[in-house]
Structure formats: C-alpha cells, structure tokens
Design a protein around this motif. Structure first.
Motif, PDB file in Angstrom:
ATOM      1  N   ARG A  15      68.559  89.029  17.902  1.00 15.63           N
ATOM      2  CA  ARG A  15      69.582  89.487  16.964  1.00 15.63           C
ATOM      3  C   ARG A  15      69.611  91.014  16.879  1.00 15.63           C
ATOM      4  O   ARG A  15      70.685  91.625  16.913  1.00 15.63           O
ATOM      5  CB  ARG A  15      69.331  88.884  15.580  1.00 15.63           C
ATOM      6  N   VAL A  16      68.440  91.624  16.794  1.00 12.94           N
ATOM      7  CA  VAL A  16      68.426  93.077  16.653  1.00 12.94           C
ATOM      8  C   VAL A  16      68.783  93.768  17.967  1.00 12.94           C
ATOM      9  O   VAL A  16      69.390  94.836  17.980  1.00 12.94           O
ATOM     10  CB  VAL A  16      67.067  93.572  16.116  1.00 12.94           C
ATOM     11  N   GLN A  17      68.425  93.147  19.090  1.00 11.63           N
ATOM     12  CA  GLN A  17      68.831  93.726  20.369  1.00 11.63           C
ATOM     13  C   GLN A  17      70.337  93.630  20.558  1.00 11.63           C
ATOM     14  O   GLN A  17      70.957  94.515  21.158  1.00 11.63           O
ATOM     15  CB  GLN A  17      68.101  93.039  21.528  1.00 11.63           C
ATOM     16  N   ARG A  18      70.936  92.575  20.034  1.00 10.50           N
ATOM     17  CA  ARG A  18      72.398  92.480  20.061  1.00 10.50           C
ATOM     18  C   ARG A  18      73.009  93.625  19.274  1.00 10.50           C
ATOM     19  O   ARG A  18      74.022  94.206  19.684  1.00 10.50           O
ATOM     20  CB  ARG A  18      72.848  91.143  19.465  1.00 10.50           C
ATOM     21  N   LYS A  19      72.411  93.962  18.142  1.00 13.92           N
ATOM     22  CA  LYS A  19      72.923  95.066  17.333  1.00 13.92           C
ATOM     23  C   LYS A  19      72.784  96.376  18.086  1.00 13.92           C
ATOM     24  O   LYS A  19      73.690  97.216  18.074  1.00 13.92           O
ATOM     25  CB  LYS A  19      72.174  95.130  16.002  1.00 13.92           C
ATOM     26  N   GLN A  20      71.649  96.555  18.765  1.00 19.06           N
ATOM     27  CA  GLN A  20      71.462  97.762  19.559  1.00 19.06           C
ATOM     28  C   GLN A  20      72.477  97.834  20.692  1.00 19.06           C
ATOM     29  O   GLN A  20      73.044  98.898  20.975  1.00 19.06           O
ATOM     30  CB  GLN A  20      70.042  97.811  20.114  1.00 19.06           C
ATOM     31  N   THR A  21      72.715  96.703  21.335  1.00 19.86           N
ATOM     32  CA  THR A  21      73.677  96.670  22.434  1.00 19.86           C
ATOM     33  C   THR A  21      75.079  96.999  21.935  1.00 19.86           C
ATOM     34  O   THR A  21      75.831  97.731  22.579  1.00 19.86           O
ATOM     35  CB  THR A  21      73.672  95.286  23.107  1.00 19.86           C
ATOM     36  N   ALA A  22      75.443  96.459  20.776  1.00 21.45           N
ATOM     37  CA  ALA A  22      76.762  96.735  20.203  1.00 21.45           C
ATOM     38  C   ALA A  22      76.898  98.217  19.853  1.00 21.45           C
ATOM     39  O   ALA A  22      77.948  98.828  20.078  1.00 21.45           O
ATOM     40  CB  ALA A  22      76.986  95.872  18.963  1.00 21.45           C
ATOM     41  N   CYS A  23      75.843  98.818  19.318  1.00 17.52           N
ATOM     42  CA  CYS A  23      75.885 100.244  19.000  1.00 17.52           C
ATOM     43  C   CYS A  23      75.994 101.076  20.270  1.00 17.52           C
ATOM     44  O   CYS A  23      76.695 102.094  20.302  1.00 17.52           O
ATOM     45  CB  CYS A  23      74.635 100.645  18.213  1.00 17.52           C
ATOM     46  N   GLY A  24      75.307 100.643  21.328  1.00 20.35           N
ATOM     47  CA  GLY A  24      75.425 101.351  22.599  1.00 20.35           C
ATOM     48  C   GLY A  24      76.840 101.321  23.133  1.00 20.35           C
ATOM     49  O   GLY A  24      77.363 102.334  23.615  1.00 20.35           O
ATOM     50  N   ARG A  25      77.489 100.166  23.030  1.00 20.05           N
ATOM     51  CA  ARG A  25      78.883 100.059  23.469  1.00 20.05           C
ATOM     52  C   ARG A  25      79.789 100.965  22.641  1.00 20.05           C
ATOM     53  O   ARG A  25      80.701 101.611  23.182  1.00 20.05           O
ATOM     54  CB  ARG A  25      79.337  98.602  23.384  1.00 20.05           C
ATOM     55  N   ALA A  26      79.545 101.047  21.332  1.00 19.81           N
ATOM     56  CA  ALA A  26      80.354 101.927  20.487  1.00 19.81           C
ATOM     57  C   ALA A  26      80.190 103.385  20.908  1.00 19.81           C
ATOM     58  O   ALA A  26      81.164 104.145  20.944  1.00 19.81           O
ATOM     59  CB  ALA A  26      79.963 101.743  19.017  1.00 19.81           C
ATOM     60  N   VAL A  27      78.967 103.778  21.247  1.00 25.11           N
ATOM     61  CA  VAL A  27      78.734 105.146  21.717  1.00 25.11           C
ATOM     62  C   VAL A  27      79.529 105.406  22.995  1.00 25.11           C
ATOM     63  O   VAL A  27      80.162 106.457  23.147  1.00 25.11           O
ATOM     64  CB  VAL A  27      77.228 105.391  21.962  1.00 25.11           C
ATOM     65  N   LEU A  28      79.517 104.450  23.916  1.00 20.17           N
ATOM     66  CA  LEU A  28      80.290 104.613  25.154  1.00 20.17           C
ATOM     67  C   LEU A  28      81.780 104.735  24.855  1.00 20.17           C
ATOM     68  O   LEU A  28      82.481 105.570  25.454  1.00 20.17           O
ATOM     69  CB  LEU A  28      80.055 103.428  26.092  1.00 20.17           C
ATOM     70  N   ASN A  29      82.277 103.910  23.949  1.00 20.35           N
ATOM     71  CA  ASN A  29      83.703 103.980  23.583  1.00 20.35           C
ATOM     72  C   ASN A  29      84.068 105.374  23.078  1.00 20.35           C
ATOM     73  O   ASN A  29      85.141 105.901  23.387  1.00 20.35           O
ATOM     74  CB  ASN A  29      84.022 102.943  22.500  1.00 20.35           C
ATOM     75  N   ILE A  30      83.169 105.953  22.298  1.00 22.29           N
ATOM     76  CA  ILE A  30      83.432 107.279  21.724  1.00 22.29           C
ATOM     77  C   ILE A  30      83.359 108.359  22.801  1.00 22.29           C
ATOM     78  O   ILE A  30      84.235 109.221  22.892  1.00 22.29           O
ATOM     79  CB  ILE A  30      82.432 107.575  20.594  1.00 22.29           C
ATOM     80  N   LEU A  31      82.336 108.319  23.631  1.00 26.18           N
ATOM     81  CA  LEU A  31      82.142 109.371  24.631  1.00 26.18           C
ATOM     82  C   LEU A  31      83.215 109.351  25.706  1.00 26.18           C
ATOM     83  O   LEU A  31      83.645 110.413  26.184  1.00 26.18           O
ATOM     84  CB  LEU A  31      80.763 109.237  25.288  1.00 26.18           C
ATOM     85  N   LEU A  32      83.659 108.168  26.103  1.00 26.71           N
ATOM     86  CA  LEU A  32      84.522 108.047  27.272  1.00 26.71           C
ATOM     87  C   LEU A  32      86.011 108.134  26.955  1.00 26.71           C
ATOM     88  O   LEU A  32      86.823 108.094  27.873  1.00 26.71           O
ATOM     89  CB  LEU A  32      84.224 106.729  28.007  1.00 26.71           C
TER      90      LEU A  32
END
Length: 262
Positions: A111-128
């Motif tokens: 569950r917590v790794q899913r949250k980390q993965t989702a946050c990582g995707r959000a960072v990519l959305n912002i940067l790219l």
C-alpha cells in the motif's frame, strides 16, 4: 470509496473545464485556483492537497489515478507547484514507507509503495509538462536543492518491472534535470545541477553526452537503469539514505542552481 471516486472524478472534470475556459479567454493556467480553494487561503489549500494525497493510499486503482491527476492539476498553479513537489518528494524519500521490516505485514508495504509510485508519477507529470522560463528556473532550483534526482532514481527502481512507460518518462525527467534551468543539452566539463554530475558518474562521460543530448527511448532508459543498479545494487525498495550517500560521493562540480542539499 464509491462516493470518493465520484467526487474526485467530478472535481477533476470541473477543474479541467475551468482550465479550458481560462485558456480560451487568453488567461494562464498558472493562476487558476483549484475548485474548493478559490479564496487562496492556506488552510483551504492544505486541506485540499491533504485529501488528494489521501487518495494515493487507497487500494482502488481508480482512486489512486484520480488522486495523482488532481495533484498534477493542482501543481499547474504557480503558487502550488513547489509545495506539491515537496510533498511528493517527502513521500518518496520516506524510508519507513519504502523499507519493510521482517515482521511487517506485506500488504502494508504494498500500500505504501503504491503511494510512493503515485507520487513519483505526479512528479513526472509536473516536470515533463511545458514550462515558462520562470517556472523552469524555479522547478530546477527546487529539485536541485532537494536532490530530487535521488528521489527519481528510487522511483525508477520501484517501477522497473511494473511500468515500462514510467521508466522511460523517469529517464526523461532525469535528462530534464541534467540539462538544468538553461536547457543546454551538453557543455563538456560543466554540470549545471547535482543531477548532471551524479548521472555522469553513473553512466560515465562517454555515455553521459548521448543521454543528455539524444531523445530518450527504451534503450536509453534501460542503459540508465542498468548503470544505476550496478552502482547501487541494493534490492528494491532502496533506502533513500543509501542513494543520497552515493550521490554525495561525487566530487565537487561547477555549475549553477546548486544551492542547498538534501
């Protein structure tokens, strides 16, 4: 969860319609407030962002998707870009979330790794997404100060066997940080960010130049992942402290936008 999904989906649709209207009117989406926080009060905004991040811990993949999208949309507002990035990096950098003890329930870890993965995707959305010159400078400076490349390396390892698209996008985001605020593809012997120096050390000088200059595809992202795994061979999930130590072993470098450290 059904009502939460309905509310999140409705909010995202309304916000996107609001953005479209503003763009048609010649306005900038960087000034658009999130629905529910139009007054710009910090308490309202914090409560809204907290609700969005709460969705990332849900078991329902649709709720996690909506949460990620809402976080990414909120970050379009110039006043929220860095606070959102900061929250995402905090989640990614939390070793207690990423490293499971022997007695810990594996479902909690998932569950917590899913949250980390989702946050990582959000960072990519912002940067790219496209950025103005001012926005680019602010984001690159903030990510460099936070050693955000270390967080992206962790995300890359978390998603390596789960999402090929995320692996390529993560490599593109790392390339983005290597180029720095000026966007210069490559200047021999000059590293505009800590990310640039770290990735040059990981790949080696000969492989670093094409990584920074050429379009990123599967081959480039695979080379980057392989080099990172060879340099930091710990099992996934990686302890962020170990990655930070690896990054800090790099020798001093020249460049701009390098104030602060993680």
């Amino acid at each position: 969860d059904g009502s939460a999904l309905c509310a999140a989906t409705t909010l995202r649709s309304l916000q996107m319609a609001k953005e479209q209207h503003i763009r048609r009117s010649g306005g900038s989406e960087t000034q658009i407030a999130m629905i529910g926080a139009e007054n710009g009060q910090r308490e309202e905004t914090d409560a809204l962002l907290t609700a969005f991040f709460h969705l990332l811990g849900k078991d329902d993949v649709k709720l996690r998707f909506e949460g990620t999208e809402l976080i990414s949309i909120a970050a379009k507002n110039a006043a929220l870009t860095l606070p959102v990035l900061g929250r995402c990096l905090d989640v990614l950098d939390d070793d207690e979330l990423g490293v499971r003890g022997e007695d810990e329930d594996i479902s909690t870890t998932v569950r917590v790794q899913r949250k980390q993965t989702a946050c990582g995707r959000a960072v990519l959305n912002i940067l790219l997404r496209p950025h103005s010159e001012d926005s680019l400078h602010r984001i690159v400076t903030f990510m460099d100060r936070r050693s955000g490349h270390v967080s992206l390396v962790k995300y890359l390892r978390l998603t390596e066997t789960k999402d090929v698209g995320a692996t390529v996008d993560c490599a593109r985001a790392i390339q983005f940080l290597c180029r720095g605020a000026s966007g210069a593809a490559f200047v021999p012997g000059r590293f505009p960010t800590k990310c640039a120096k770290y990735i040059c050390d990981v790949l080696g000088p000969d492989a670093y130049e094409p990584f920074v200059c050429d379009p990123i595809g599967d081959a480039q992202s695979d080379k980057l992942l392989a080099a990172i795994k060879q340099r930091v061979p710990e099992q996934v999930p990686l302890a962020i402290a170990d990655l930070t130590r690896a990054a800090n072993r790099a020798t001093p470098f020249s460049g701009d936008d390098t104030s602060g450290s993680k």
